[in-house]
Design a protein around this motif. Structure first.
Motif, PDB file in Angstrom:
ATOM      1  N   PHE A 226       0.607 -37.339  45.279  1.00 56.86           N
ATOM      2  CA  PHE A 226       0.445 -38.054  46.550  1.00 56.86           C
ATOM      3  C   PHE A 226       1.380 -37.477  47.612  1.00 56.86           C
ATOM      4  CE2 PHE A 226       1.152 -41.244  49.716  1.00 56.86           C
ATOM      5  CZ  PHE A 226       0.014 -42.034  49.775  1.00 56.86           C
ATOM      6  N   ARG A 227       2.659 -37.286  47.256  1.00 60.58           N
ATOM      7  CA  ARG A 227       3.629 -36.777  48.241  1.00 60.58           C
ATOM      8  C   ARG A 227       3.289 -35.370  48.707  1.00 60.58           C
ATOM      9  NH1 ARG A 227       5.208 -37.706  51.543  1.00 60.58           N
ATOM     10  NH2 ARG A 227       7.238 -36.724  51.729  1.00 60.58           N
ATOM     11  N   ARG A 228       2.690 -34.580  47.867  1.00 62.00           N
ATOM     12  CA  ARG A 228       2.316 -33.223  48.294  1.00 62.00           C
ATOM     13  C   ARG A 228       1.133 -33.245  49.254  1.00 62.00           C
ATOM     14  NH1 ARG A 228       3.356 -32.222  42.811  1.00 62.00           N
ATOM     15  NH2 ARG A 228       1.133 -32.279  42.290  1.00 62.00           N
ATOM     16  N   ARG A 229       0.266 -34.231  49.097  1.00 59.92           N
ATOM     17  CA  ARG A 229      -0.988 -34.237  49.865  1.00 59.92           C
ATOM     18  C   ARG A 229      -0.969 -35.119  51.109  1.00 59.92           C
ATOM     19  NH1 ARG A 229      -6.064 -34.620  45.607  1.00 59.92           N
ATOM     20  NH2 ARG A 229      -5.737 -32.613  44.553  1.00 59.92           N
ATOM     21  N   TYR A 230      -0.254 -36.242  51.040  1.00 60.56           N
ATOM     22  CA  TYR A 230      -0.450 -37.280  52.046  1.00 60.56           C
ATOM     23  C   TYR A 230       0.862 -37.710  52.700  1.00 60.56           C
ATOM     24  CZ  TYR A 230      -4.623 -37.655  49.090  1.00 60.56           C
ATOM     25  OH  TYR A 230      -5.742 -37.377  48.356  1.00 60.56           O
ATOM     26  N   PRO A 231       0.761 -38.309  53.909  1.00 61.19           N
ATOM     27  CA  PRO A 231       1.960 -38.870  54.551  1.00 61.19           C
ATOM     28  C   PRO A 231       2.379 -40.161  53.861  1.00 61.19           C
ATOM     29  CG  PRO A 231       0.012 -39.385  55.852  1.00 61.19           C
ATOM     30  CD  PRO A 231      -0.451 -38.467  54.742  1.00 61.19           C
ATOM     31  N   LEU A 232       3.640 -40.501  54.012  1.00 64.47           N
ATOM     32  CA  LEU A 232       4.168 -41.756  53.478  1.00 64.47           C
ATOM     33  C   LEU A 232       5.147 -42.314  54.502  1.00 64.47           C
ATOM     34  CD1 LEU A 232       4.498 -43.853  51.225  1.00 64.47           C
ATOM     35  CD2 LEU A 232       6.275 -42.392  50.223  1.00 64.47           C
ATOM     36  N   SER A 233       4.712 -43.332  55.229  1.00 65.63           N
ATOM     37  CA  SER A 233       5.510 -43.953  56.291  1.00 65.63           C
ATOM     38  C   SER A 233       6.003 -42.864  57.263  1.00 65.63           C
ATOM     39  CB  SER A 233       6.635 -44.772  55.669  1.00 65.63           C
ATOM     40  OG  SER A 233       7.259 -45.588  56.615  1.00 65.63           O
ATOM     41  N   PRO A 234       7.331 -42.647  57.465  1.00 62.98           N
ATOM     42  CA  PRO A 234       7.729 -41.643  58.460  1.00 62.98           C
ATOM     43  C   PRO A 234       7.672 -40.212  57.940  1.00 62.98           C
ATOM     44  CG  PRO A 234       9.676 -42.607  57.514  1.00 62.98           C
ATOM     45  CD  PRO A 234       8.501 -43.341  56.898  1.00 62.98           C
ATOM     46  N   MET A 235       7.297 -40.014  56.675  1.00 60.67           N
ATOM     47  CA  MET A 235       7.381 -38.688  56.055  1.00 60.67           C
ATOM     48  C   MET A 235       6.026 -37.996  56.014  1.00 60.67           C
ATOM     49  SD  MET A 235       9.882 -39.842  52.916  1.00 60.67           S
ATOM     50  CE  MET A 235       9.015 -41.414  52.723  1.00 60.67           C
ATOM     51  N   VAL A 252      13.316 -42.705  44.037  1.00 60.43           N
ATOM     52  CA  VAL A 252      12.620 -41.634  43.326  1.00 60.43           C
ATOM     53  C   VAL A 252      13.186 -41.503  41.917  1.00 60.43           C
ATOM     54  CG1 VAL A 252      14.199 -39.875  44.251  1.00 60.43           C
ATOM     55  CG2 VAL A 252      11.937 -39.201  43.406  1.00 60.43           C
ATOM     56  N   ALA A 253      12.297 -41.230  40.947  1.00 57.89           N
ATOM     57  CA  ALA A 253      12.709 -41.040  39.555  1.00 57.89           C
ATOM     58  C   ALA A 253      11.661 -40.201  38.846  1.00 57.89           C
ATOM     59  CB  ALA A 253      12.893 -42.381  38.849  1.00 57.89           C
ATOM     60  N   ASP A 254      12.078 -39.553  37.767  1.00 58.86           N
ATOM     61  CA  ASP A 254      11.160 -38.702  37.008  1.00 58.86           C
ATOM     62  C   ASP A 254      10.247 -39.496  36.096  1.00 58.86           C
ATOM     63  OD1 ASP A 254      12.089 -36.318  38.127  1.00 58.86           O
ATOM     64  OD2 ASP A 254      13.716 -36.171  36.658  1.00 58.86           O
ATOM     65  N   THR A 255      10.586 -40.770  35.851  1.00 61.80           N
ATOM     66  CA  THR A 255       9.752 -41.607  34.992  1.00 61.80           C
ATOM     67  C   THR A 255       9.486 -42.942  35.685  1.00 61.80           C
ATOM     68  OG1 THR A 255      11.624 -42.668  33.875  1.00 61.80           O
ATOM     69  CG2 THR A 255      10.798 -40.591  32.942  1.00 61.80           C
ATOM     70  N   LEU A 256       8.428 -43.610  35.261  1.00 63.98           N
ATOM     71  CA  LEU A 256       8.130 -44.922  35.812  1.00 63.98           C
ATOM     72  C   LEU A 256       9.207 -45.930  35.429  1.00 63.98           C
ATOM     73  CD1 LEU A 256       4.291 -45.035  35.102  1.00 63.98           C
ATOM     74  CD2 LEU A 256       5.377 -44.954  37.363  1.00 63.98           C
ATOM     75  N   GLU A 257       9.736 -45.799  34.204  1.00 63.93           N
ATOM     76  CA  GLU A 257      10.802 -46.694  33.781  1.00 63.93           C
ATOM     77  C   GLU A 257      12.042 -46.523  34.658  1.00 63.93           C
ATOM     78  OE1 GLU A 257       8.451 -45.666  30.020  1.00 63.93           O
ATOM     79  OE2 GLU A 257       9.123 -44.647  31.853  1.00 63.93           O
ATOM     80  N   GLY A 258      12.354 -45.271  34.980  1.00 63.38           N
ATOM     81  CA  GLY A 258      13.504 -45.001  35.833  1.00 63.38           C
ATOM     82  C   GLY A 258      13.305 -45.543  37.241  1.00 63.38           C
ATOM     83  N   LEU A 259      12.097 -45.408  37.751  1.00 57.87           N
ATOM     84  CA  LEU A 259      11.801 -45.930  39.086  1.00 57.87           C
ATOM     85  C   LEU A 259      11.882 -47.447  39.093  1.00 57.87           C
ATOM     86  CD1 LEU A 259      10.866 -45.029  41.951  1.00 57.87           C
ATOM     87  CD2 LEU A 259       8.545 -45.569  41.221  1.00 57.87           C
ATOM     88  N   ALA A 260      11.358 -48.066  38.055  1.00 61.14           N
ATOM     89  CA  ALA A 260      11.398 -49.524  37.952  1.00 61.14           C
ATOM     90  C   ALA A 260      12.839 -50.022  37.971  1.00 61.14           C
ATOM     91  CB  ALA A 260      10.694 -49.981  36.677  1.00 61.14           C
ATOM     92  N   LEU A 311      -9.265 -43.977  44.847  1.00 65.66           N
ATOM     93  CA  LEU A 311      -8.637 -44.082  43.536  1.00 65.66           C
ATOM     94  C   LEU A 311      -8.242 -42.719  42.988  1.00 65.66           C
ATOM     95  CD1 LEU A 311     -10.792 -46.753  41.642  1.00 65.66           C
ATOM     96  CD2 LEU A 311      -8.669 -47.079  42.926  1.00 65.66           C
ATOM     97  N   GLY A 312      -6.986 -42.619  42.568  1.00 66.91           N
ATOM     98  CA  GLY A 312      -6.490 -41.432  41.901  1.00 66.91           C
ATOM     99  C   GLY A 312      -5.374 -41.830  40.970  1.00 66.91           C
ATOM    100  N   PRO A 313      -5.182 -41.134  39.865  1.00 67.42           N
ATOM    101  CA  PRO A 313      -4.154 -41.534  38.895  1.00 67.42           C
ATOM    102  C   PRO A 313      -2.748 -41.281  39.419  1.00 67.42           C
ATOM    103  CG  PRO A 313      -5.076 -39.409  38.301  1.00 67.42           C
ATOM    104  CD  PRO A 313      -5.900 -39.908  39.454  1.00 67.42           C
ATOM    105  N   LEU A 314      -1.805 -42.055  38.895  1.00 65.44           N
ATOM    106  CA  LEU A 314      -0.383 -41.800  39.127  1.00 65.44           C
ATOM    107  C   LEU A 314       0.149 -41.174  37.838  1.00 65.44           C
ATOM    108  CD1 LEU A 314      -1.092 -44.416  40.982  1.00 65.44           C
ATOM    109  CD2 LEU A 314       1.382 -44.604  41.172  1.00 65.44           C
ATOM    110  N   ASP A 315       0.115 -39.850  37.756  1.00 65.10           N
ATOM    111  CA  ASP A 315       0.514 -39.183  36.515  1.00 65.10           C
ATOM    112  C   ASP A 315       1.266 -37.875  36.739  1.00 65.10           C
ATOM    113  OD1 ASP A 315      -1.534 -37.607  37.478  1.00 65.10           O
ATOM    114  OD2 ASP A 315      -2.887 -37.939  35.799  1.00 65.10           O
ATOM    115  N   LYS A 316       1.691 -37.619  37.992  1.00 63.12           N
ATOM    116  CA  LYS A 316       2.426 -36.395  38.308  1.00 63.12           C
ATOM    117  C   LYS A 316       3.813 -36.751  38.823  1.00 63.12           C
ATOM    118  CE  LYS A 316      -1.003 -33.580  37.415  1.00 63.12           C
ATOM    119  NZ  LYS A 316      -0.950 -32.660  36.243  1.00 63.12           N
ATOM    120  N   PRO A 317       4.827 -36.718  37.949  1.00 63.25           N
ATOM    121  CA  PRO A 317       6.181 -37.030  38.418  1.00 63.25           C
ATOM    122  C   PRO A 317       6.668 -35.962  39.409  1.00 63.25           C
ATOM    123  CG  PRO A 317       6.194 -36.200  36.154  1.00 63.25           C
ATOM    124  CD  PRO A 317       4.759 -36.381  36.539  1.00 63.25           C
TER     125      PRO A 317
END
Length: 398
Positions: A226-235, A252-260, A311-317
């Protein structure tokens, strides 16, 4: 930078054709020499273009416009509004009227006391993107002369995000429809169709929070794709300014658990939710909230993504998150009016000589949202109706 809704729609296409179209648009902006001479883009679109045309029409007709002139009090005689007291440069001026007064103003988005009195909790004036002058002055003047109110608990809700160092929150409009993102509460669970009209997303956010799920703030979560393709708020896509990581705005985190862990979200709940959502993305069907099932959802989706552009998966850390607050474009409660835009008294009778339109009047849409322009369109229509009615009816001041 000015862009129409249609241009924003086209630039969400990440195909080669879409990227070339976006490159052309940005090039025209950066190569415009007049851009450096103005505070904003000299190419006007949307509301800026509309207001510019209205202002020009006033100038052509030599209609005076008083700046820095604050309306303070309605003047009432024999039950009729016959004038207005205005403060200009520290001097009080009384304006006598023959046809009536039309209140065409904003709501009370920046009146903290009114928001706390009339609206659901938690609420504040910090999350709104309404102009700072929306402090409910017109509504208060109407109340002082006995006007009725309605829909004061509602607003033109819009998810917003608080960017440190910026004067106002950022709107979250386009991002919610793009593939590779979800919005979750503190339990890590989705609670809404992210691509739905923004007013519905915030209502769902309040509903989830009222159920004890910790949805204020909620979290918009995206992955590395997502970050490579699309804008996110001011970025903009691909580039993430380091300041947003240092000040804690972007987690930001390398894993979903870390982000949580960084967001205070239940890690097991988030992992399970993302796993389920990725299955929906693979089939193109959101079985819970129907995201992308209609044309409105898909408008800001990425048409290069199949079978569902939303719809697209969230699977690319790595994985990223920003807080979402129940913000708004302005409040929608105010003075009750009739079909002629006349302000109504608390007994339902019209108040002679007083009209209202805009967000200082109770929304003609009620608690619903018809779509883009649901504030500006009725404001212009009922402003016109009020002027025609006032022109036919002279106020009796005898």
């Amino acid at each position: 930078m000015m862009a129409t809704a249609y241009e924003a729609h086209l630039m969400m296409d990440t195909s080669l054709r879409g990227r070339l179209r976006a490159a052309k648009f940005f090039s025209l902006y950066f190569l415009n020499p007049a851009r450096s001479l103005a505070r904003t883009d000299t190419r006007l679109t949307l509301g800026n273009a509309l207001i510019g045309q209205l202002r020009l029409s006033l100038a052509k007709r030599n209609i005076p416009v008083w700046l820095n002139a604050a309306a303070r009090r309605l003047v009432v005689e024999n039950g009729c509004v016959v004038g207005l007291e205005v403060e200009q440069v520290g001097k009080m001026i009384r304006i006598q009227v023959r046809r009536g007064v039309i209140l065409a103003a904003g709501g009370f988005a920046h009146n903290k006391a009114m928001r706390e009195r009339y609206q659901r909790q938690p609420i504040t004036d910090a999350w709104t993107v309404a102009c700072p002058e929306e402090t409910g002055d017109a509504i208060q003047m109407g109340l002082e002369v006995g006007a009725a109110l309605d829909f004061m608990d509602d607003a033109w809700w819009m998810p917003t995000t608080m960017v440190p160092g910026e004067d106002m929150p950022n709107l979250i409009i386009v991002e919610r429809s793009l593939p590779g993102c979800i919005i979750v509460n503190a339990r890590g669970r989705r609670f809404t169709n992210e691509a739905a009209p923004y007013i519905d997303v915030v209502k769902d956010q309040y509903a989830s929070h009222s159920q004890g799920c910790g949805a204020i703030p909620a979290y918009l979560i995206v992955d590395g794709r997502f970050r490579r393709r699309y804008p996110l708020s001011p970025m903009l896509p691909m580039f993430t300014p380091r300041k947003y990581l240092l000040n804690g705005y972007l987690k930001v985190a390398d894993t979903l658990e870390g982000l949580a862990g960084k967001c205070g979200i239940d890690p097991q709940g988030l992992v399970a939710e993302v796993k389920k959502f990725n299955q929906y993305a693979a089939t193109g069907r959101d079985m819970e909230f129907k995201r992308g099932d209609n044309a409105i959802d898909r408008y800001y989706g990425d048409p290069s993504v199949k079978p569902n552009p939303c719809l697209g998966p969230l699977d690319k850390p790595p994985y990223y998150a920003v807080e979402l607050w129940p913000g708004d474009l302005g409040t929608k409660g105010g003075l009750v009016t009739d079909a002629h835009a006349r302000v109504l008294c608390q007994d339902g009778s019209p108040m002679a000589g007083l009209y209202a339109t805009g967000n200082c009047s109770a929304s003609v849409m009620g608690n619903t949202y018809a779509g883009a322009g649901a504030t500006i369109g009725p404001s212009m229509v009922f402003g016109y109706i009020a002027a025609l009615h006032a022109a036919r009816n002279q106020v009796d001041i005898e």
